[in-house]
Design a protein around this motif. Structure first.
Motif, PDB file in Angstrom:
ATOM      1  N   ALA A  51     -16.492  -6.232  -8.171  1.00  0.00           N
ATOM      2  CA  ALA A  51     -17.823  -5.690  -8.862  1.00  0.00           C
ATOM      3  C   ALA A  51     -17.961  -4.167  -8.373  1.00  0.00           C
ATOM      4  CB  ALA A  51     -18.972  -6.690  -8.833  1.00  0.00           C
ATOM      5  N   ILE A  52     -18.004  -3.963  -7.109  1.00  0.00           N
ATOM      6  CA  ILE A  52     -18.193  -2.521  -6.681  1.00  0.00           C
ATOM      7  C   ILE A  52     -17.164  -1.493  -7.240  1.00  0.00           C
ATOM      8  CG2 ILE A  52     -18.284  -1.306  -4.576  1.00  0.00           C
ATOM      9  CD1 ILE A  52     -19.110  -3.764  -2.872  1.00  0.00           C
ATOM     10  N   VAL A  53     -15.893  -1.976  -7.380  1.00  0.00           N
ATOM     11  CA  VAL A  53     -14.863  -0.987  -7.872  1.00  0.00           C
ATOM     12  C   VAL A  53     -15.454  -0.673  -9.403  1.00  0.00           C
ATOM     13  CG1 VAL A  53     -12.519  -0.855  -8.620  1.00  0.00           C
ATOM     14  CG2 VAL A  53     -13.159  -1.739  -6.266  1.00  0.00           C
ATOM     15  N   ALA A  79      -9.689  -1.668 -17.034  1.00  0.00           N
ATOM     16  CA  ALA A  79     -10.003  -2.181 -15.832  1.00  0.00           C
ATOM     17  C   ALA A  79     -10.661  -3.794 -15.820  1.00  0.00           C
ATOM     18  CB  ALA A  79     -10.951  -1.187 -15.083  1.00  0.00           C
ATOM     19  N   LEU A  80     -11.491  -3.830 -16.803  1.00  0.00           N
ATOM     20  CA  LEU A  80     -12.247  -5.205 -17.042  1.00  0.00           C
ATOM     21  C   LEU A  80     -11.206  -5.932 -17.412  1.00  0.00           C
ATOM     22  CD1 LEU A  80     -15.485  -4.042 -19.174  1.00  0.00           C
ATOM     23  CD2 LEU A  80     -15.301  -4.973 -16.810  1.00  0.00           C
ATOM     24  N   GLY A  81     -10.153  -5.809 -18.117  1.00  0.00           N
ATOM     25  CA  GLY A  81      -8.967  -6.692 -18.416  1.00  0.00           C
ATOM     26  C   GLY A  81      -8.265  -7.154 -17.287  1.00  0.00           C
ATOM     27  N   ILE A 121     -18.330  -0.844 -10.832  1.00  0.00           N
ATOM     28  CA  ILE A 121     -19.452  -0.169 -10.831  1.00  0.00           C
ATOM     29  C   ILE A 121     -19.246   1.501 -10.449  1.00  0.00           C
ATOM     30  CG2 ILE A 121     -21.781   0.332  -9.697  1.00  0.00           C
ATOM     31  CD1 ILE A 121     -21.998  -2.690  -9.272  1.00  0.00           C
ATOM     32  N   ALA A 122     -18.399   1.696  -9.469  1.00  0.00           N
ATOM     33  CA  ALA A 122     -17.899   2.964  -9.265  1.00  0.00           C
ATOM     34  C   ALA A 122     -17.174   3.650 -10.250  1.00  0.00           C
ATOM     35  CB  ALA A 122     -17.151   3.025  -7.905  1.00  0.00           C
ATOM     36  N   LEU A 123     -16.134   2.658 -10.834  1.00  0.00           N
ATOM     37  CA  LEU A 123     -15.261   3.336 -12.203  1.00  0.00           C
ATOM     38  C   LEU A 123     -16.226   3.634 -13.170  1.00  0.00           C
ATOM     39  CD1 LEU A 123     -12.341   3.678 -12.879  1.00  0.00           C
ATOM     40  CD2 LEU A 123     -12.603   1.263 -13.825  1.00  0.00           C
ATOM     41  N   SER A 124     -17.202   2.970 -13.358  1.00  0.00           N
ATOM     42  CA  SER A 124     -18.105   3.343 -14.515  1.00  0.00           C
ATOM     43  C   SER A 124     -18.949   4.730 -14.367  1.00  0.00           C
ATOM     44  CB  SER A 124     -19.473   2.141 -14.650  1.00  0.00           C
ATOM     45  OG  SER A 124     -20.178   2.590 -15.480  1.00  0.00           O
ATOM     46  N   PHE A 125     -18.989   5.232 -13.242  1.00  0.00           N
ATOM     47  CA  PHE A 125     -19.434   6.705 -12.756  1.00  0.00           C
ATOM     48  C   PHE A 125     -18.470   7.437 -13.281  1.00  0.00           C
ATOM     49  CE2 PHE A 125     -19.307  10.344 -10.219  1.00  0.00           C
ATOM     50  CZ  PHE A 125     -20.601  10.885 -10.429  1.00  0.00           C
ATOM     51  N   PHE A 126     -17.144   7.343 -12.934  1.00  0.00           N
ATOM     52  CA  PHE A 126     -16.084   8.338 -13.245  1.00  0.00           C
ATOM     53  C   PHE A 126     -15.894   8.186 -14.692  1.00  0.00           C
ATOM     54  CE2 PHE A 126     -15.651   7.389  -8.687  1.00  0.00           C
ATOM     55  CZ  PHE A 126     -15.652   8.904  -8.338  1.00  0.00           C
TER      56      PHE A 126
END
Length: 252
Positions: free
Chosen positions: A18-20, A46-48, A22-27
């Motif tokens: 989940a943390i990864v 990523a979600l896949g 959330i961070a990926l959503s920023f980039f």
């Protein structure tokens, strides 16, 4: 009673994952704000890795709804509203029809054809087509939103449809607003079909918040980017997305 962080996560999703995300959503939001697209497909990939297909498409639609709405708000001065409004009207029936086929049709052929069309339109010889108007925008809304329900991604098609907009700020802002309308229709249709968005709401909201921070960064990069560099980056990112669609369709 101790505060249980894991109670806010969907079943089967680890806190680290989940943390990864959330961070990926920023980039990915920063990437999309700077070049107009790319983030949505990266997020889908990523979600896949952590969600099955039946959950992947509606959750991705909810995340992208928040991300695109934030980008449209930040860049609202540059929105080309006459294009957006007719596209949004077409997005409603398109999402309804596409939703009916989303669980019944194989997506491989759709992905191959869409990717091939995008690559040709970017690099192949172009016919001299100058027609634009309410009917063209309405039909684009129907077709692109319908395909987005099946493939999970409509951003590259929208970007291709808008590629002749001559100002990069108007292109990015209009793309974000159209994607907001398309994702809103997607979420509404999946809700009507019975998908339980509430299970994923805390994760989605956290990813939307981090994505908005990425949008602010990407928008600043856009303001300082030369027009020629933006156009080249736009075409390269769109081409990479199309190639990834081909790869996932053939080798998935």
């Amino acid at each position: 009673m101790a505060f249980d962080t894991f109670a806010f996560l969907p079943d089967g999703l680890a806190l680290g994952a989940a943390i990864v995300l959330i961070a990926l959503s920023f980039f990915t939001s920063a990437l999309t704000a700077a070049f107009g697209l790319g983030g949505g497909m990266a997020m889908l990939a990523a979600l896949g890795l952590v969600m099955p297909p039946a959950i992947l498409v509606p959750v991705h639609g909810a995340i992208q709804l928040g991300s695109n709405a934030g980008r449209a708000m930040v860049q609202r001065r540059h929105i080309q509203w006459h294009t957006v409004l007719w596209f949004a009207l077409g997005a409603i029936p398109g999402a309804m029809v596409g939703g009916g086929f989303a669980v019944a049709l194989p997506e491989t052929l759709f992905r191959v054809l869409i990717a091939a069309f995008i690559l040709y339109s970017l690099w192949g010889p172009q016919p001299d087509i100058t027609g634009r108007g309410p009917l063209a925008n309405l039909m684009a809304g129907v077709l692109i939103s319908g395909l987005g329900m099946i493939t999970g991604v409509s951003g590259p098609l929208v970007a291709n449809f808008l590629r002749k907009i001559d100002d990069r700020r108007r292109l990015i802002a209009t793309h974000a607003t159209i994607m907001t309308s398309s994702n809103l229709a997607k979420v509404a249709v999946f809700s009507a079909l019975g998908f339980a968005f509430s299970t994923y709401l805390p994760l989605v909201l956290a990813m939307i918040a981090s994505g908005f921070a990425g949008t602010l960064l990407g928008s600043r990069l856009l303001e300082h980017m030369p027009e020629k560099a933006f156009r080249l980056g736009f075409r390269l990112v769109l081409s990479l997305m199309a190639i990834e669609m081909l790869r996932s369709a053939v080798f998935w």
